[in-house]
Design an enzyme around this catalytic site. Structure first.
Site, PDB file in Angstrom:
ATOM      1  N   GLU A 100      66.903  45.966   4.337  1.00 10.37           N
ATOM      2  CA  GLU A 100      67.687  44.665   4.025  1.00 10.37           C
ATOM      3  C   GLU A 100      67.533  43.970   5.346  1.00 10.37           C
ATOM      4  O   GLU A 100      68.217  44.623   6.474  1.00 10.37           O
ATOM      5  CB  GLU A 100      69.010  45.032   3.702  1.00 10.37           C
ATOM      6  CG  GLU A 100      70.045  44.142   3.713  1.00 10.37           C
ATOM      7  CD  GLU A 100      71.495  44.296   3.476  1.00 10.37           C
ATOM      8  OE1 GLU A 100      72.492  43.622   4.004  1.00 10.37           O
ATOM      9  OE2 GLU A 100      71.758  45.344   2.829  1.00 10.37           O
ATOM     10  N   LYS A 109      77.912  45.693  -3.778  1.00  6.59           N
ATOM     11  CA  LYS A 109      78.382  46.345  -2.319  1.00  6.59           C
ATOM     12  C   LYS A 109      79.796  46.438  -2.046  1.00  6.59           C
ATOM     13  O   LYS A 109      80.625  45.539  -2.298  1.00  6.59           O
ATOM     14  CB  LYS A 109      77.765  45.255  -1.086  1.00  6.59           C
ATOM     15  CG  LYS A 109      77.789  45.581   0.215  1.00  6.59           C
ATOM     16  CD  LYS A 109      77.111  44.544   1.065  1.00  6.59           C
ATOM     17  CE  LYS A 109      77.542  44.877   2.632  1.00  6.59           C
ATOM     18  NZ  LYS A 109      76.323  44.072   3.394  1.00  6.59           N
ATOM     19  N   THR A 149      73.540  39.452   3.868  1.00  5.67           N
ATOM     20  CA  THR A 149      74.428  38.401   4.416  1.00  5.67           C
ATOM     21  C   THR A 149      74.138  36.905   3.526  1.00  5.67           C
ATOM     22  O   THR A 149      74.131  35.833   4.154  1.00  5.67           O
ATOM     23  CB  THR A 149      74.335  38.116   5.768  1.00  5.67           C
ATOM     24  OG1 THR A 149      74.473  39.502   6.507  1.00  5.67           O
ATOM     25  CG2 THR A 149      75.523  37.445   6.465  1.00  5.67           C
ATOM     26  N   ARG A 158      71.010  36.597   9.434  1.00  5.50           N
ATOM     27  CA  ARG A 158      72.070  36.456  10.668  1.00  5.50           C
ATOM     28  C   ARG A 158      71.273  35.776  11.753  1.00  5.50           C
ATOM     29  O   ARG A 158      72.073  35.441  12.926  1.00  5.50           O
ATOM     30  CB  ARG A 158      72.750  37.562  11.170  1.00  5.50           C
ATOM     31  CG  ARG A 158      73.737  38.407  10.093  1.00  5.50           C
ATOM     32  CD  ARG A 158      74.500  39.442  10.634  1.00  5.50           C
ATOM     33  NE  ARG A 158      74.802  40.263   9.640  1.00  5.50           N
ATOM     34  CZ  ARG A 158      75.278  41.293   9.909  1.00  5.50           C
ATOM     35  NH1 ARG A 158      75.607  41.916  11.026  1.00  5.50           N
ATOM     36  NH2 ARG A 158      75.684  42.182   8.733  1.00  5.50           N
TER      37      ARG A 158
END
Length: 221
Positions: free
Chosen positions: A48, A136, A76, A52
């Site tokens: 993953e 998640k 994210t 960011r």
């Protein structure tokens, strides 16, 4: 003439690829390929890359193009426009720290799975109502940790979780012992100093140890 290779098939469930999903912040896309090769080669196939940094989409594209043994995803994911951008870059799964109606709408009909983030029972019920079964759990430790997830297993057994946040080698096995936890997410196998130094051997060793983590056999289902 040799026919072209078909594109990678969608991932049915990223939760079943490995016990640990590395959660990566990649500041320099040039590190993406050797990093992914070290992780996947050690048994952590799902990778993953969090959105960011400005280099994130380029890193996803490089891994998708050059590391076929890895299943690269985007983390994210918090805005609808990121969905199409991540999929276009080659992401084969998407992960969000939370979810909104707009974000769910953007992922409806998406060719890759989306794991929305939850931290309360109400959020889990709301997603189950919408047909979402895999989520998640974030931030895992701060939101109640294994005790909270264990409490959810009874009334909501159909939900499966990828807990992330505050998880490391000291407590990963405890999470993996829960019946509603398929895998955990963390970054400890790719420390920033090792990535900056290009110490892929160290990262591979840490990843190999992470790939071997399992919950107590008596607690598995």
């Amino acid at each position: 003439m040799v026919p072209p290779e078909p594109p990678p098939s969608p991932v049915d469930s990223v939760l079943d690829l490995a016990p640990v999903v590395p959660v990566l912040v990649v500041p320099d896309a040039s590190a993406a390929v050797p990093l992914a090769r070290a992780l996947a080669g050690a048994g952590l196939r799902a990778v993953e890359v969090t959105l960011r940094t400005p280099a994130a989409l380029e890193a996803i594209r490089a891994i998708a193009d050059q590391v076929p043994e890895a299943v690269v995803g985007a983390g994210t994911v918090i805005a609808p426009e990121q969905v199409a951008a991540a999929v276009a870059a080659g992401a084969r799964f998407l992960v969000g720290p939370g979810w909104t109606q707009g974000l769910l709408a953007a992922t409806r009909g998406c060719p890759v799975p989306f794991l929305p983030g939850v931290s309360t029972a109400s959020e889990v019920v709301a997603l189950l109502e919408r047909g979402v079964r895999e989520m998640k759990f974030f931030p895992a430790q701060a939101a109640g940790g294994t005790a909270y997830l264990r409490s959810l297993a009874g009334p909501l057994p159909q939900a499966r979780f990828l807990p992330t946040g505050g998880i490391g080698p000291a407590n990963a096995a405890e999470y993996l012992s829960l019946p509603n936890v398929a895998c955990v997410g963390g970054s400890w196998m790719a420390p920033a100093d090792a990535v900056a130094a290009g110490d892929w051997a160290r990262i591979e060793a840490l990843a190999r140890a992470a790939a071997g983590i399992r919950g107590p056999a008596s607690a598995q289902v």
